[in-house]
Scaffold this active site. Structure first.
Site, short mmCIF file in Angstrom:
data_model
loop_
_atom_site.label_atom_id
_atom_site.label_comp_id
_atom_site.label_asym_id
_atom_site.label_seq_id
_atom_site.Cartn_x
_atom_site.Cartn_y
_atom_site.Cartn_z
N CYS A 124 0.90 -0.97 0.07
CA CYS A 124 -0.02 0.17 -0.21
C CYS A 124 0.82 1.19 0.10
O CYS A 124 0.57 2.14 -0.43
CB CYS A 124 -1.07 0.06 1.17
SG CYS A 124 -0.32 -0.27 2.76
N CYS A 132 -3.51 -2.58 -0.84
CA CYS A 132 -2.30 -3.80 -0.51
C CYS A 132 -2.18 -4.67 -1.55
O CYS A 132 -1.56 -5.73 -0.96
CB CYS A 132 -2.87 -4.18 0.94
SG CYS A 132 -3.11 -2.97 2.32
N LYS A 197 -6.04 -9.04 11.37
CA LYS A 197 -6.06 -7.48 11.20
C LYS A 197 -7.30 -7.05 10.87
O LYS A 197 -7.95 -7.42 9.85
CB LYS A 197 -4.93 -7.30 10.21
CG LYS A 197 -4.82 -5.86 9.88
CD LYS A 197 -3.62 -5.64 8.89
CE LYS A 197 -3.62 -4.10 8.22
NZ LYS A 197 -2.42 -3.96 7.39
N ARG A 219 -10.46 -0.95 2.43
CA ARG A 219 -9.83 -2.60 2.73
C ARG A 219 -10.97 -3.41 3.12
O ARG A 219 -10.36 -4.38 3.64
CB ARG A 219 -8.76 -2.19 3.56
CG ARG A 219 -7.66 -1.12 3.28
CD ARG A 219 -6.47 -1.38 3.47
NE ARG A 219 -5.62 -0.38 3.76
CZ ARG A 219 -4.91 0.21 2.58
NH1 ARG A 219 -5.11 0.04 1.62
NH2 ARG A 219 -3.97 1.45 3.06
N LYS A 250 -4.31 -7.05 15.63
CA LYS A 250 -4.24 -5.48 15.31
C LYS A 250 -5.66 -4.96 14.98
O LYS A 250 -6.34 -5.50 14.28
CB LYS A 250 -3.40 -5.26 14.40
CG LYS A 250 -3.05 -4.03 13.74
CD LYS A 250 -2.27 -3.94 12.76
CE LYS A 250 -2.14 -2.61 12.17
NZ LYS A 250 -1.87 -2.53 10.75
C1 PBG Z 1 -0.08 -1.69 5.74
C2 PBG Z 1 -0.40 -1.59 7.28
C3 PBG Z 1 -0.97 -0.55 8.18
C4 PBG Z 1 -0.61 -0.75 9.22
C5 PBG Z 1 0.41 -1.65 9.42
N1 PBG Z 1 0.74 -2.13 8.04
C6 PBG Z 1 -2.35 0.26 7.45
C7 PBG Z 1 -3.24 -0.48 6.72
O1 PBG Z 1 -3.53 -1.54 6.72
O2 PBG Z 1 -3.99 0.49 6.19
C8 PBG Z 1 -1.33 -0.23 10.29
C9 PBG Z 1 -0.42 0.43 11.59
C10 PBG Z 1 -0.97 1.66 12.40
O3 PBG Z 1 -2.04 1.78 12.28
O4 PBG Z 1 -0.15 1.94 13.26
N2 PBG Z 1 -1.01 -2.48 5.24
ZN ZN Z 2 -1.14 -2.65 3.06
#
Ligand code: PBG
Ligand code: ZN
Length: 332
Positions: A124, A132, A197, A219, A250
């Protein structure tokens, strides 16, 4: 006083002084708990990030100085994010041998070989559309994306990354990366899956930091729906089956139930990523005098540890380790 008021247990007996409270505390925070996220940019000067007060994007050489500072505070690992100078439709910059992450890794390894280096593997920040994965027919193409992610992972391993962390939420990404790394001779390179996630509004400050906001759509088609705990456990189980050495949940703060559940179900180290939104909420509220930053930081980190996280990835890592290393323990 009548006999019925003769209590055998008075909780306050172990609460009344600071040292008693320290003695009966069930969890402790130590610098070993933390992973510090670091942003690396493809330019000649470091810069601050407006959405995340106190966090910076470092150059490929300054990131090594920062990493050394972090390691000296007792933090065992960093997690690297690349913010390249230019982007294209397929995110080709992500797997270049002279890419921002790859250069940063080499510089860190030279200066502090003992520090564990983790790297975010995604597209991304490198794609001009901000998704992504690779787009075909207006949609993110899962299986084509797996090939790109494999190339990125190998380029990171070649640069010296210890643990690859795929965050694209493509199906089968851990298995594909395990196979690609093995075939390329990187059998000892570990994988930390961004297993559960959630598609979360708490990522917005990060997307500003990594310039990775999707230009169209969202997403929701690949990141998890926030209402599903059972599905989160399924994602974790799959990642373990595909070869994940560490599994991650996460964000952390609104998903403590998932951390607790995963801790009871699985025998892999559980990492919790306390994301940019969690950090910035506390930073901005405290800057307005609405709450006390230090107390909030400890409350957040204790909650995540108490829920069952073995590893806490947080933008507070340096700040908390500085306090812990000076005071030996958090005195509360
Ligand atoms: C990339 C990614 C993201 C985060 C970690 N790797 C953002 C997303 O998925 O948009 C988030 C980290 C954070 O918010 O501190 N895919
Ligand atoms: Zn990403």
């Amino acid at each position: 006083m009548p006999d019925k008021f003769k209590l055998t247990y008075r909780a306050r007996r172990t609460r009344s002084t600071r040292s008693l409270r320290r003695l009966v505390r069930e969890v402790h925070l130590v610098p070993d708990d933390f992973v510090a996220p670091l942003f690396i940019r493809g330019d000649t000067i470091s810069e601050s990030i407006s959405s995340m007060p106190g966090i910076r994007r470092y150059t490929t050489s300054e990131v090594a100085d920062k990493a050394r500072e972090i390691f000296r505070l007792g933090i065992p690992a960093v997690l690297l994010f690349g913010v390249p100078r230019s982007k294209d439709t397929v995110g080709s910059g992500a797997s270049r041998a002279d890419g921002v992450v790859q250069q940063g890794v080499k510089n860190i390894k030279k200066k502090i070989p003992e520090l564990t280096i983790m790297s975010d593997v995604c597209l991304c920040s490198y794609t001009d559309h901000g998704h992504c994965g690779i787009i075909s027919d207006g949609k993110v193409d899962n299986d084509r994306t797996l090939q790109s992610l494999s190339k990125i992972a190998i380029s990171h391993a070649e640069a010296g990354v210890d643990i690859i962390a795929p965050s694209a939420m493509m199906d089968g990404q851990v298995g594909a990366l395990r196979e690609a790394l093995d075939d390329a001779g990187f059998r000892d390179t570990g994988i930390m899956g961004y297993s559960a996630k959630i598609s979360s509004a708490l990522y917005d400050p990060f997307r500003e930091a990594a310039s990775s906001s999707p230009r169209f759509g969202d997403r929701n088609g690949y990141q998890m729906d926030l209402s599903n705990a059972m599905e989160a456990m399924r994602e974790i189980r799959l990642d373990i089956k595909e070869g994940a050495d560490i599994v991650m949940i996460k964000p952390a703060l609104f998903y403590l139930d998932l951390i607790a559940k995963a801790k009871s179900l699985f025998d892999r180290p559980i990492a919790a990523f306390s994301v940019g939104g969690e950090y910035s909420m506390i930073k901005t509220m405290s800057s307005q005098g609405l709450l006390e930053e230090r107390k909030m930081m400890f409350e957040l980190l204790y909650a995540i540890k108490r829920a069952g996280a073995d590893i806490i990835i947080t933008y507070f890592a340096e700040e908390v380790a500085r306090i812990l290393s000076k005071e030996k323990t958090h005195r509360g």
